[in-house]
Design an enzyme around this catalytic site. Structure first.
Site, PDB file in Angstrom:
ATOM      1  N   ASP A  77       0.845  -1.197   0.000  1.00  0.00           N
ATOM      2  CA  ASP A  77       0.000   0.000   0.000  1.00  0.00           C
ATOM      3  C   ASP A  77       0.878   1.244   0.000  1.00  0.00           C
ATOM      4  OD1 ASP A  77       0.848  -0.521   2.691  1.00  0.00           O
ATOM      5  OD2 ASP A  77      -0.701   0.829   3.445  1.00  0.00           O
ATOM      6  N   GLU A 119      -0.005  -0.805   5.970  1.00  0.00           N
ATOM      7  CA  GLU A 119       1.059  -0.219   6.789  1.00  0.00           C
ATOM      8  C   GLU A 119       0.893   1.294   6.869  1.00  0.00           C
ATOM      9  OE1 GLU A 119       4.696   1.422   8.276  1.00  0.00           O
ATOM     10  OE2 GLU A 119       3.835   1.866   6.331  1.00  0.00           O
TER      11      GLU A 119
HETATM   12  N1  BES Z   1       8.658   3.110   5.645  1.00  0.00           N
HETATM   13  C1  BES Z   1       8.006   4.016   6.544  1.00  0.00           C
HETATM   14  C2  BES Z   1       8.692   4.134   7.895  1.00  0.00           C
HETATM   15  C3  BES Z   1      10.087   4.669   7.840  1.00  0.00           C
HETATM   16  C4  BES Z   1      10.284   5.984   7.482  1.00  0.00           C
HETATM   17  C5  BES Z   1      11.151   3.876   8.153  1.00  0.00           C
HETATM   18  C6  BES Z   1      11.563   6.485   7.397  1.00  0.00           C
HETATM   19  C7  BES Z   1      12.415   4.368   8.082  1.00  0.00           C
HETATM   20  C8  BES Z   1      12.628   5.678   7.675  1.00  0.00           C
HETATM   21  C9  BES Z   1       6.572   3.572   6.753  1.00  0.00           C
HETATM   22  O1  BES Z   1       5.934   3.240   5.545  1.00  0.00           O
HETATM   23  C10 BES Z   1       5.783   4.690   7.353  1.00  0.00           C
HETATM   24  O2  BES Z   1       5.631   5.689   6.707  1.00  0.00           O
HETATM   25  N2  BES Z   1       5.258   4.484   8.541  1.00  0.00           N
HETATM   26  C11 BES Z   1       4.332   5.400   9.129  1.00  0.00           C
HETATM   27  C12 BES Z   1       3.576   4.599  10.146  1.00  0.00           C
HETATM   28  C13 BES Z   1       2.230   5.099  10.479  1.00  0.00           C
HETATM   29  C14 BES Z   1       1.345   5.323   9.302  1.00  0.00           C
HETATM   30  C15 BES Z   1       1.598   4.136  11.455  1.00  0.00           C
HETATM   31  C16 BES Z   1       5.065   6.540   9.784  1.00  0.00           C
HETATM   32  O3  BES Z   1       6.207   6.393  10.249  1.00  0.00           O
HETATM   33  O4  BES Z   1       4.486   7.637   9.823  1.00  0.00           O
HETATM   34 MN    MN Z   2       7.025   2.088   4.353  1.00  0.00          MN
HETATM   35 MN    MN Z   3       5.457   5.150   4.581  1.00  0.00          MN
END
Ligand code: BES
Ligand code: MN
Ligand code: MN
Length: 461
Positions: free
Chosen positions: A92, A157
Site C-alpha cells: 500500500d 502499513e
Molecule cells: N517506511 C516508513 C517508515 C520509515 C520511514 C522507516 C523512514 C524508516 C525511515 C513507513 O511506511 C511509514 O511511513 N510508517 C508510518 C507509520 C504510520 C502510518 C503508522 C510513519 O512512520 O508515519
Molecule cells: Mn514504508
Molecule cells: Mn510510509
C-alpha cells in the site's frame, strides 16, 4: 576466486528490462490504503503481488483476509535444515496530495536521471519488488532457494497496520521462522548503506473542542463566551515547554536513557547539518534541548501537531466565534514507552488544562510500539556484510524516526529477531510529491538480497 553468485547476477542483468516494466506496472496501481475509495485498488495490488509470487515458483500463495486490506502470503520451504526467514514489505502507499506539485501524475511512473518517480516507488513497492526479483533469480536459475522463505506483504502499513496483529496471532502456525527481514526502511543518505536498529513507535490522536451550538456573531457574543479555537491554541501551546521538551506530565517516565556508547555511535554518523537544513528549506533546526539533531530525530520521543482546523477559512473576513475547533496530534515514541500509556497521559493532561465553557474530547486514532533491534545478531551481521560487499562501504547502524509497527509485532507476537534491511535514502521523498527510487539502489538491493539468502544458509545453526 570465482564469484559464487555470477549466474544469479547474469540472470538479473538479462531480465532487467522486463523487470523494470513490471515494477512500473506495479506502481500504476493506486493502492492508497488510507482512502476507502481506493480499496479495490489496494486489492488489485495484492493480487498483482500474489500473481508474481506464483509466477516465480513460490507456493501456498494466499491473499489472506484480515478484516481490512489483505496480507499477501506465500512460502517456499524446501531448504531442509536451513533457516526460515519471514520477508516483510508493504504494497500500500500514502495519499498523493498536493497533486499540483507532482511533475507527472503519481501513478504514471517516469524514469529519469537513474530514478523511478511514482508514489510508492521507494515506500515500499520498490522494496517489495526487489525481493520478488531476488527470489526469482534463485528459483529460476538454480531451481531452489538456499533457505526457507515466508513472504508477508501487508496492505495497510500506511494507515496504521490496524488489523495486522490479529492476523499475526491467527496465523502463528504458518509463520514459524528463525528471523524476520523487514524491508521498509532506508539508507543514511544516497547510496551509503545502513541497517536500521531503532524505529520509533507512534501514538496518533485527535483533540476536539466544542463550544456553543452554532458559530456565533463575534460582535454580539465576543466577550461573553469562551472561544473554542483560542482554547485549542492554548491547549496545544501547553503541550511543550519553552526549551522544546514535551510538557505532558509523565511523558518521559518510561524513556530508556541513551547510553554514552549509543550517543557516541550517533555522534560519529556523517551528518551535515547545513546540508540537512538546505534539503528541508529551514534556517534553523529545533527540538528538545540537550540532544543533538540525530538524537532528537531517532532516539528521543516527540509530540507534533499534524493538522488543525476550525472556524472560517474562506476568502475575506467573517466575524464569528467558531462553534468548534480540532487538531490531530501524534507522538513518536522510543523504548520503553507504551503507546496506550502515552495516550492516557496526553489525554489526562489535555483534559486537566481544559477550561470551563467548552467541551474537550481526546480520541485515539492509531498506535504502534517502538522497537530496538540487536546489532550483534548473526543475521544482522550477515546483512551488514552483504551490504558492504555490494555497496562498497561498511553499513552504518542508524536509528530512524519513522515507525513500522510490524517490527515490534514480529518480536512480541512471533518472538522473532528482526533485521531492518532497507534501500531507500531520505531524499527519495517518501510520502511527498515526486517520490522516487534510485535504480542503482534497486538493482544493488536485488544483488544484496540474493547474497543475503546465501549468507544466511551458510551460518552455523
Ligand atoms: N517506511 C516508513 C517508515 C520509515 C520511514 C522507516 C523512514 C524508516 C525511515 C513507513 O511506511 C511509514 O511511513 N510508517 C508510518 C507509520 C504510520 C502510518 C503508522 C510513519 O512512520 O508515519
Ligand atoms: Mn514504508
Ligand atoms: Mn510510509
Amino acid at each position: 576466486m570465482t564469484e559464487p553468485y555470477a549466474d544469479l547476477d547474469a540472470y538479473r542483468e538479462a531480465t532487467a528490462d522486463e523487470r523494470l516494466a513490471d515494477y512500473l506496472d506495479f506502481l500504476r496501481i493506486p493502492s492508497i490504503s488510507a482512502l476507502s475509495e481506493h480499496a479495490p485498488d489496494v486489492r488489485r495490488a495484492a493480487e498483482f503481488v500474489a500473481q508474481r509470487l506464483r509466477t516465480i515458483g513460490v507456493e501456498n500463495v494466499d491473499v489472506s483476509e484480515t478484516g481490512g486490506h489483505p496480507v499477501v502470503y506465500g512460502d517456499w520451504l524446501h531448504a531442509e535444515g536451513a533457516p526460515t526467514v519471514i520477508v516483510y514489505g508493504h504494497y500500500d502507499v500514502q495519499p498523493v496530495d498536493p497533486l499540483d506539485l507532482w511533475v507527472k501524475p503519481p501513478f504514471d511512473p517516469r524514469v529519469e536521471d537513474g530514478r523511478v518517480y511514482a508514489r510508492g516507488a521507494a515506500d515500499d513497492k520498490g522494496q517489495v519488488h526487489l525481493h520478488l526479483a531476488a527470489a526469482e533469480a534463485w528459483l529460476k536459475k538454480r531451481g531452489a532457494l538456499p533457505i526457507n522463505l515466508r513472504f508477508c506483504f501487508e496492505g495497510e502499513e500506511e494507515s496504521g497496520s490496524v488489523h495486522l496483529d490479529r492476523w499475526l496471532e491467527a496465523n502463528r502456525a504458518r509463520l514459524q521462522a528463525d528471523v524476520a527481514v523487514v524491508s521498509d526502511s532506508g539508507f543514511f543518505e544516497g547510496n551509503l548503506p545502513a541497517i536500521t536498529i531503532g524505529l520509533r513507535g507512534l501514538m496518533y490522536a485527535q483533540i476536539d473542542v466544542t463550544g456553543p451550538h452554532l458559530d456565533l456573531h463575534s460582535g454580539g457574543f465576543g466577550g461573553a463566551v469562551r472561544n473554542p479555537a483560542t482554547t485549542l491554541a492554548e491547549i496545544l501551546a501547553s503541550l511543550h515547554r519553552p526549551d522544546g521538551a514535551v510538557a505532558v506530565p509523565g511523558f518521559y517516565d518510561d524513556v530508556r536513557p541513551l547510553t554514552d556508547r549509543e550517543r557516541d555511535q550517533i555522534a560519529r554518523l556523517p551528518f551535515d547539518e547545513q546540508a540537512y537544513k538546505q534539503m528541508i528549506g529551514v534556517d534553523a533546526l529545533y527540538g528538545e534541548s540537550g540532544y543533538s539533531t540525530l538524537e532528537r530525530r531517532g532516539a528521543r520521543p516527540t509530540l507534533d501537531v499534524n493538522g488543525l482546523w476550525g472556524g472560517f477559512q474562506g476568502e475575506g473576513a467573517k466575524t464569528i466565534i467558531p462553534a468548534h475547533a480540532h487538531a490531530k496530534i501524534s507522538c513518536r515514541l522510543v523504548v520503553d514507552q507504551d503507546p496506550a500509556r502515552v495516550f492516557e497521559l496526553v489525554r489526562d493532561h489535555v483534559l486537566a488544562v481544559a477550561p470551563t465553557g467548552v467541551r474537550v474530547q481526546v480520541t485515539l486514532h492509531s498506535s504502534g510500539p517502538p522497537s530496538l533491534t540487536p546489532i550483534d545478531h548473526p543475521a544482522t551481521q550477515a546483512a551488514a556484510r552483504c551490504l558492504e560487499l555490494i555497496f562498497g562501504q561498511p553499513a552504518l547502524y542508524i536509528r530512524e524516526g519513522g515507525s513500522v509497527p510490524v517490527t515490534a509485532s514480529f518480536e512480541r507476537i512471533l518472538g522473532l529477531p528482526v533485521v531492518l534491511l532497507g534501500f531507500t535514502p531520505p531524499d527519495d521523498q517518501a510520502h511527498a510529491p515526486n517520490e522516487s527510487m534510485r535504480l542503482d539502489n534497486y538493482e544493488n538491493g536485488i544483488r544484496t538480497v540474493v547474497r543475503y539468502w546465501g549468507e544466511l544458509a551458510s551460518l552455523p545453526r
